[in-house]
Scaffold this active site. Structure first.
Site, PDB file in Angstrom:
ATOM      1  N   GLU A 177       4.027  -7.963  -3.489  1.00  0.00           N
ATOM      2  CA  GLU A 177       4.179  -9.116  -2.333  1.00  0.00           C
ATOM      3  C   GLU A 177       4.710 -10.515  -2.719  1.00  0.00           C
ATOM      4  O   GLU A 177       4.026 -11.518  -2.421  1.00  0.00           O
ATOM      5  CB  GLU A 177       2.952  -8.958  -1.670  1.00  0.00           C
ATOM      6  CG  GLU A 177       2.666  -7.702  -0.999  1.00  0.00           C
ATOM      7  CD  GLU A 177       1.590  -7.551  -0.033  1.00  0.00           C
ATOM      8  OE1 GLU A 177       0.899  -8.527   0.278  1.00  0.00           O
ATOM      9  OE2 GLU A 177       1.390  -6.513   0.564  1.00  0.00           O
ATOM     10  N   GLU A 301       1.698   0.495  -0.710  1.00  0.00           N
ATOM     11  CA  GLU A 301       0.477   0.019   0.075  1.00  0.00           C
ATOM     12  C   GLU A 301       0.578   0.685   1.387  1.00  0.00           C
ATOM     13  O   GLU A 301       1.543   0.229   2.043  1.00  0.00           O
ATOM     14  CB  GLU A 301       0.246  -1.355   0.207  1.00  0.00           C
ATOM     15  CG  GLU A 301      -0.290  -1.894  -1.345  1.00  0.00           C
ATOM     16  CD  GLU A 301      -0.637  -3.355  -1.329  1.00  0.00           C
ATOM     17  OE1 GLU A 301      -1.262  -3.810  -0.392  1.00  0.00           O
ATOM     18  OE2 GLU A 301      -0.577  -3.840  -2.372  1.00  0.00           O
TER      19      GLU A 301
HETATM   20  O1  AHR Z   1      -4.541  -3.905  -0.117  1.00  0.00           O
HETATM   21  C1  AHR Z   1      -5.120  -5.244   0.131  1.00  0.00           C
HETATM   22  C2  AHR Z   1      -3.821  -6.420  -0.023  1.00  0.00           C
HETATM   23  O2  AHR Z   1      -2.743  -5.980   1.050  1.00  0.00           O
HETATM   24  C3  AHR Z   1      -3.337  -6.154  -1.177  1.00  0.00           C
HETATM   25  O3  AHR Z   1      -3.822  -7.134  -2.125  1.00  0.00           O
HETATM   26  C4  AHR Z   1      -2.048  -6.944  -0.936  1.00  0.00           C
HETATM   27  O4  AHR Z   1      -0.900  -6.494  -1.721  1.00  0.00           O
HETATM   28  C5  AHR Z   1      -1.637  -6.593   0.558  1.00  0.00           C
HETATM   29  O5  AHR Z   1      -1.427  -7.617   1.303  1.00  0.00           O
END
Ligand code: AHR
Length: 493
Positions: A177, A301
């Site tokens: 990210e 994610e």
């Molecule tokens: O999964 C929780 C968080 O969500 C992670 O650390 C991040 O990459 C995303 O924003």
């Protein structure tokens, strides 16, 4: 309860592509109780463990054949300095986990412990490297430490720390990210940084890295465009996509994981089905630059993100897990299977005690969530060939309209797996599955079902459990009637 008729066509002669087992991957971040007081309890714990790693969790992860585990973050990755997590535990440097509750991280779970975990589970490690606050040298040395077989400063240090032979490392994320917690970068700037960092991450001793560039946040198509234009040709094998199902769409008021109305239920499923559009549209951009599909989309994610359980640390993202999110998991996995020509990995957030967890723990107790059971029902898709399916669907909902049935199918070793989710909370689905190009002599099926608020907790850990389900194959396919809010896996052979 009404009965709705659905027709599903599966064509065994029309294979989309192989379903990479890694689509069934997971994610474990130094966040809340995912690692500490979750996966890792320490060697002195009275909870059964091997070198500090909980045995019951390892067994549970093995059962669903976890193929790959992403670590150490998440946002944590771009603040993580791997050298703080090696060597004598007592002398490891402590740090503040600034992203997740401001707690002290003692670095007792580091590189050796993570690779030990992956070896115990039998899965591929996937490291997220620190591009946001680290250095090129630091990341390059991590790769040398892990994978170099000869004499070198980092390989010698690894040996001094007790590991003679290098590990194999395939998946390497270059940052996480980086448009947000990983450095608030513009895509053009990140692309240049990615190119610089990846140059120094070498393939040592026969190890071959599969390098993954930070991809877009949900529907940031511009980010994908810039990546494909600028990093595509720089040894990039994957681009990540992060998309969470946020039922309210509001990060400040995400709603409760367990107390929700029926319109909120449908809103959640509607939002999760958006994954289909995201993959299609990012995929279209990727197709323009990479028609051969050399670069995979890595949805590293995904899952539901709710308000934390009352009384728990807001930075720990601990939430319960109901049949509603089991439907979310089933729909997403069907979407990934159906797009397996582009999606080569996906990692649910997160494995233990955080977000849409597979497993919840409390002291020595462990609960397998409905989401866990969905992964169990779907595991025979791993490594199979995805088949073209067409659902002649019914539209349902309450406030929001969604298709009633989500489906995918695959074939491997003369066995066909068909997975279905009935997203209705009120109606049964009578599904006439016509299978073309495959002769089924027998059928075996399992179902996970319950009222949409149903969940497993520490008092009732087995309230929502998969059960055997009767289905009869015919010479045309198979005919099933499945209850509302259910996930079904059918194996024809
Ligand atoms: O999964 C929780 C968080 O969500 C992670 O650390 C991040 O990459 C995303 O924003």
């Amino acid at each position: 309860m009404a009965l709705k008729k659905i027709i599903l066509h599966v064509n065994a002669l029309d294979k989309i592509s192989s379903i990479n087992p890694e689509i069934y991957g997971h994610f474990s971040e130094h966040l809340g109780r995912c690692i500490y007081d979750g996966i890792y309890v320490g060697e002195k714990s009275s909870i059964p463990n091997i070198r500090g790693i909980r045995t019951d969790i390892v067994q549970a992860l093995k059962k669903i054949k976890v193929p790959v585990l992403r670590w150490p973050g998440g946002c944590f990755a771009d603040e993580y300095h791997w050298k703080d997590g090696i060597g004598e535990k007592n002398s490891r440097k402590k740090m503040i986990n600034t992203n997740w509750g401001g707690v002290t991280e003692d670095n007792s779970f580091g590189t050796h412990e993570f690779f030990d975990l992956c070896e115990q589970v039998g899965c591929e490690p996937y490291l997220a490297g620190n591009l946001g606050s680290g250095t090129v040298r630091e990341l390059a040395e991590w790769i040398e430490y892990i994978t170099f077989d000869g004499i070198s400063p980092m390989a010698d240090l690894r040996r001094k720390n007790g590991r003679e032979k290098p590990w194999k490392l395939k998946y390497l994320g270059i940052g996480n990210e980086n448009w947000g917690c990983g450095g608030s970068m513009r895509p053009e700037y990140y692309a240049d940084e990615y190119r610089r960092y990846q140059t120094f991450c070498k393939n040592f001793s026969g190890n071959e890295l599969f390098k993954i560039a930070c991809g877009p946040n949900s529907n940031d198509y511009y980010w994908t465009e810039v990546m494909m234009k600028n990093v595509n040709q720089w040894h990039t094998r994957g681009i990540s996509l992060h998309h969470y199902t946020l039922p309210t769409g509001d990060w400040n008021k995400k709603g409760s994981a367990r107390n929700f109305s029926i319109p909120e239920y449908y809103e959640t499923i509607f939002k999760t089905l958006y994954m289909e559009e995201l993959i299609t549209r990012h995929g279209e951009i990727m197709n323009r630059y990479d028609p051969q599909h050399n670069v995979g989309l890595i949805v590293d994610e995904w899952g539901c993100w709710y308000d934390v359980e009352e009384g728990t640390n807001p930075g720990f993202l601990y939430q319960q897990n109901t049949m509603r999110v089991a439907i979310v998991a089933a729909c997403n996995l069907n979407i990934f299977n159906n797009h397996s020509d582009r999606v080569v990995m996906a990692n649910l957030a997160q494995a233990v005690n955080a977000l849409q967890a597979l497993i919840l723990t409390e002291g020595e107790k462990m609960v397998l969530t409905p989401t866990y059971h969905v992964f169990d029902l779907y595991k025979s898709h791993q490594g199979a060939k995805a088949l073209y399916c067409y659902v002649d669907n019914q539209i349902i909902g309450d406030g929001t309209e969604i298709p009633m049935i989500s489906a995918s199918a695959s074939v491997k070793d003369d066995k066909m797996t068909i997975t279905l989710a009935n997203c209705s909370v009120s109606d049964e689905a009578e599904i006439d599955i016509s299978v073309f190009g495959f002769e089924a002599k027998s059928a075996e099926a399992h179902i996970l079902t319950g009222e949409c608020h149903a969940l497993n907790n520490f008092d009732y850990p087995q309230k929502v459990m998969p059960e055997a389900f009767d289905v009869n194959p015919s010479d045309r396919g198979v005919f099933v009637v499945i209850p509302p809010c259910s996930v079904v896996s059918i194996i024809l052979s």
